[in-house]
Motif scaffolding. Structure first.
Motif, PDB file in Angstrom:
ATOM      1  N   ALA A 156       0.830  -1.207   0.000  1.00 35.40           N
ATOM      2  CA  ALA A 156       0.000   0.000   0.000  1.00 35.40           C
ATOM      3  C   ALA A 156       0.863   1.257   0.000  1.00 35.40           C
ATOM      4  O   ALA A 156       0.623   2.194  -0.767  1.00 35.40           O
ATOM      5  CB  ALA A 156      -0.925   0.006   1.212  1.00 35.40           C
ATOM      6  N   GLU A 157       1.875   1.300   0.853  1.00 31.09           N
ATOM      7  CA  GLU A 157       2.760   2.467   0.953  1.00 31.09           C
ATOM      8  C   GLU A 157       4.186   1.991   1.199  1.00 31.09           C
ATOM      9  O   GLU A 157       4.404   0.939   1.810  1.00 31.09           O
ATOM     10  CB  GLU A 157       2.343   3.378   2.110  1.00 31.09           C
ATOM     11  CG  GLU A 157       0.977   4.019   1.973  1.00 31.09           C
ATOM     12  CD  GLU A 157       0.577   4.749   3.243  1.00 31.09           C
ATOM     13  OE1 GLU A 157       0.508   5.987   3.216  1.00 31.09           O
ATOM     14  OE2 GLU A 157       0.362   4.059   4.255  1.00 31.09           O
ATOM     15  N   ALA A 158       5.123   2.802   0.755  1.00 33.74           N
ATOM     16  CA  ALA A 158       6.537   2.552   1.022  1.00 33.74           C
ATOM     17  C   ALA A 158       7.204   3.896   1.293  1.00 33.74           C
ATOM     18  O   ALA A 158       6.890   4.896   0.636  1.00 33.74           O
ATOM     19  CB  ALA A 158       7.207   1.844  -0.147  1.00 33.74           C
ATOM     20  N   GLU A 159       8.108   3.913   2.261  1.00 39.72           N
ATOM     21  CA  GLU A 159       8.781   5.161   2.617  1.00 39.72           C
ATOM     22  C   GLU A 159      10.210   4.868   3.036  1.00 39.72           C
ATOM     23  O   GLU A 159      10.457   3.954   3.841  1.00 39.72           O
ATOM     24  CB  GLU A 159       8.040   5.867   3.752  1.00 39.72           C
ATOM     25  CG  GLU A 159       8.622   7.229   4.097  1.00 39.72           C
ATOM     26  CD  GLU A 159       7.766   7.965   5.118  1.00 39.72           C
ATOM     27  OE1 GLU A 159       7.487   9.157   4.912  1.00 39.72           O
ATOM     28  OE2 GLU A 159       7.370   7.337   6.134  1.00 39.72           O
ATOM     29  N   GLY A 160      11.147   5.639   2.486  1.00 41.40           N
ATOM     30  CA  GLY A 160      12.545   5.488   2.853  1.00 41.40           C
ATOM     31  C   GLY A 160      12.960   6.537   3.867  1.00 41.40           C
ATOM     32  O   GLY A 160      12.498   7.684   3.812  1.00 41.40           O
ATOM     33  N   VAL A 203       1.179  -3.109   4.070  1.00 36.71           N
ATOM     34  CA  VAL A 203       0.600  -4.052   3.106  1.00 36.71           C
ATOM     35  C   VAL A 203      -0.749  -3.543   2.629  1.00 36.71           C
ATOM     36  O   VAL A 203      -1.453  -2.810   3.336  1.00 36.71           O
ATOM     37  CB  VAL A 203       0.464  -5.459   3.718  1.00 36.71           C
ATOM     38  CG1 VAL A 203       1.841  -6.048   3.991  1.00 36.71           C
ATOM     39  CG2 VAL A 203      -0.377  -5.424   4.992  1.00 36.71           C
ATOM     40  N   ALA A 204      -1.127  -3.930   1.431  1.00 42.93           N
ATOM     41  CA  ALA A 204      -2.378  -3.466   0.840  1.00 42.93           C
ATOM     42  C   ALA A 204      -3.591  -4.105   1.498  1.00 42.93           C
ATOM     43  O   ALA A 204      -4.678  -3.520   1.526  1.00 42.93           O
ATOM     44  CB  ALA A 204      -2.376  -3.743  -0.658  1.00 42.93           C
ATOM     45  N   GLU A 205      -3.421  -5.295   2.017  1.00 47.67           N
ATOM     46  CA  GLU A 205      -4.524  -5.984   2.693  1.00 47.67           C
ATOM     47  C   GLU A 205      -3.956  -6.923   3.742  1.00 47.67           C
ATOM     48  O   GLU A 205      -2.767  -7.250   3.728  1.00 47.67           O
ATOM     49  CB  GLU A 205      -5.368  -6.776   1.695  1.00 47.67           C
ATOM     50  CG  GLU A 205      -4.582  -7.815   0.910  1.00 47.67           C
ATOM     51  CD  GLU A 205      -5.423  -8.534  -0.134  1.00 47.67           C
ATOM     52  OE1 GLU A 205      -5.019  -9.625  -0.554  1.00 47.67           O
ATOM     53  OE2 GLU A 205      -6.481  -7.991  -0.508  1.00 47.67           O
ATOM     54  N   GLY A 206      -4.820  -7.314   4.680  1.00 49.18           N
ATOM     55  CA  GLY A 206      -4.396  -8.243   5.722  1.00 49.18           C
ATOM     56  C   GLY A 206      -3.389  -7.654   6.693  1.00 49.18           C
ATOM     57  O   GLY A 206      -2.416  -8.328   7.059  1.00 49.18           O
TER      58      GLY A 206
END
Length: 432
Positions: free
Chosen positions: A82-86, A209-212
């Motif tokens: 869903a999201e990612a960030e450095g 995560v996009a789900e779960g």
């Protein structure tokens, strides 16, 4: 029970006020400790969980040396993510005035100050930090006495020191609580990082995560996919962490330990109050053995006698509940404030859960009755002859128990001491 029995119950409670206070306090101590600690546990768990969910915690964290926004965008484009960030996080040392140096985790804040994952909440001063400024996590500022405008000295791994102006404070639930560990947390700008000679690339990748999001197995699966993708792009993944629940490992461990500790202390307090009740009720019944004999001589059955004393115990429990409820709320509030400060959590709302109120009511009534069952039934079954002939010196109904036999076998002591020991245990009802 008829009205005469109720009159006896009320008269016994009212006529012996000192004894009534003793029994009520014995029950109330266990109930208010039990209820107060359960309430504290519920408040901490609820507010901590809500606060972490509001901060958009990461599902997984990957430690990768030297990557940039291109890799972040590639990971964010995966359908499972869903999201990612450095982020750039470095280990330095803070040198408080007049104190020993402490380890410090410093994170480079984005230009706009908007973290997408594991968000922080500004508390005082400026945010985001400017050049040659540092923003401290509020727990760090409180523990080492920093205020906005002070100067904080930091030490780099090579031993060089720099003075930075404390421009503000923030609240970061992902930071290890400084009140519990000598570990400081701060935030600097990229321009300050360049001035300090720190790398201008990321070393930590957060993903959601996009789900779960509550499924640890699924999160682990997605984290493995991300790891494979990153390694295929030529990067070395040093570690992968999947927190469950989404708390820092230390906070999660401390909260689990505190939860077990509070539950154990509450149960122990309730158990100790049960022992006090047994001793006190045994003493009352021992003093009223002749009354029991008189009641049985005029036709009272074992069940009627027992019901009278069970009603007495139940009334003691009801009075104890009245005392225990406000004390339990006060204990829970005070303890919650102390523990919330240690865990760096804000108490957003304080309310006693209905289930805890039900448990307090049930324990204040059921625990005394259950604890008093054996002595009540034992004394209720005494015969009229044994009850009437009890003169207060001997104890014919209990003369053959284990304690008496052990006392009778004591030899080799001076006669005055032997007499004292035997008199002490002759009327065991007087011991409490």
């Amino acid at each position: 029970m008829n009205h005469i029995s109720w009159q006896k119950v009320i008269r016994d409670i009212w006529s012996s006020k000192g004894r009534t206070i003793l029994v009520v306090l014995s029950i109330a101590v266990g109930v208010f400790a039990f209820g107060g600690l359960l309430t504290t546990r519920d408040v901490l768990l609820r507010d901590l969980n809500n606060a972490f969910l509001a901060s958009n915690p990461s599902s997984a964290t990957l430690s990768i040396q030297g990557f940039d926004d291109q890799l972040v965008d590639a990971v964010a484009g995966m359908r499972e993510v869903a999201e990612a960030e450095g982020r750039t996080t470095v280990a330095l040392r803070l040198r408080p005035d007049g104190g020993e140096p402490v380890n410090m985790t410093v994170t480079v804040a984005p230009v706009d100050g908007e973290f997408q994952i594991h968000t922080v909440t500004p508390q005082a001063g400026a945010w985001p930090p400017e050049r040659r400024d540092i923003v401290l996590e509020r727990g760090t500022a409180q523990r080492w006495g920093y205020a906005v405008g002070d100067t904080a000295t930091i030490e780099l791994p090579d031993g060089d020191t720099y003075d930075l102006v404390v421009s503000g404070t923030v609240h970061d639930l992902n930071a290890e609580p400084a009140a519990m560990l000598p570990l400081a947390t701060g935030y600097i700008s990229q321009t300050t990082a360049d001035w300090l000679g720190l790398p201008d690339t990321y070393n930590t990748l957060y993903i959601t995560v996009a789900e779960g999001r509550g499924d640890e197995a699924h999160i682990t699966y997605v984290a493995d996919l991300v790891k494979s993708r990153v390694e295929n792009d030529g990067y070395d993944v040093r570690s992968t962490e999947v927190p469950n629940p989404p708390l820092t490992p230390l906070t999660n461990d401390m909260l689990s330990a505190l939860t077990v500790f509070l539950a154990a202390i509450g149960a122990a307090a309730l158990l100790l109050s049960a022992f006090l009740i047994v001793n006190t009720i045994s003493a009352i019944l021992g003093q009223q053995v002749r009354q029991i004999g008189i009641m049985k001589s005029i036709g009272a059955q074992v069940g009627q006698v027992a019901a009278t004393y069970f009603a007495t115990v139940a009334l003691f429990g009801g009075l104890a509940l009245v005392v225990a409820l406000p004390l339990g709320v006060g204990l829970a509030w005070g303890f919650s404030v102390v523990l919330a400060n240690m865990l760096n959590v804000d108490i957003v709302s304080f309310a006693v859960p209905p289930v805890v109120l039900s448990l307090e009511a049930a324990s204040s009534l059921a625990v005394p009755v259950v604890a008093a069952t054996v002595p009540i039934w034992t004394w209720s079954r005494v015969s009229v002859r044994e009850a009437i002939s009890d003169y207060g010196i001997g104890e014919t109904t209990r003369s053959s128990d284990v304690v008496d036999r052990l006392v009778e076998r004591v030899r080799g002591l001076p006669r005055p001491m032997l007499l004292s020991i035997r008199n002490t245990f002759r009327r065991k009802g007087r011991l409490p």
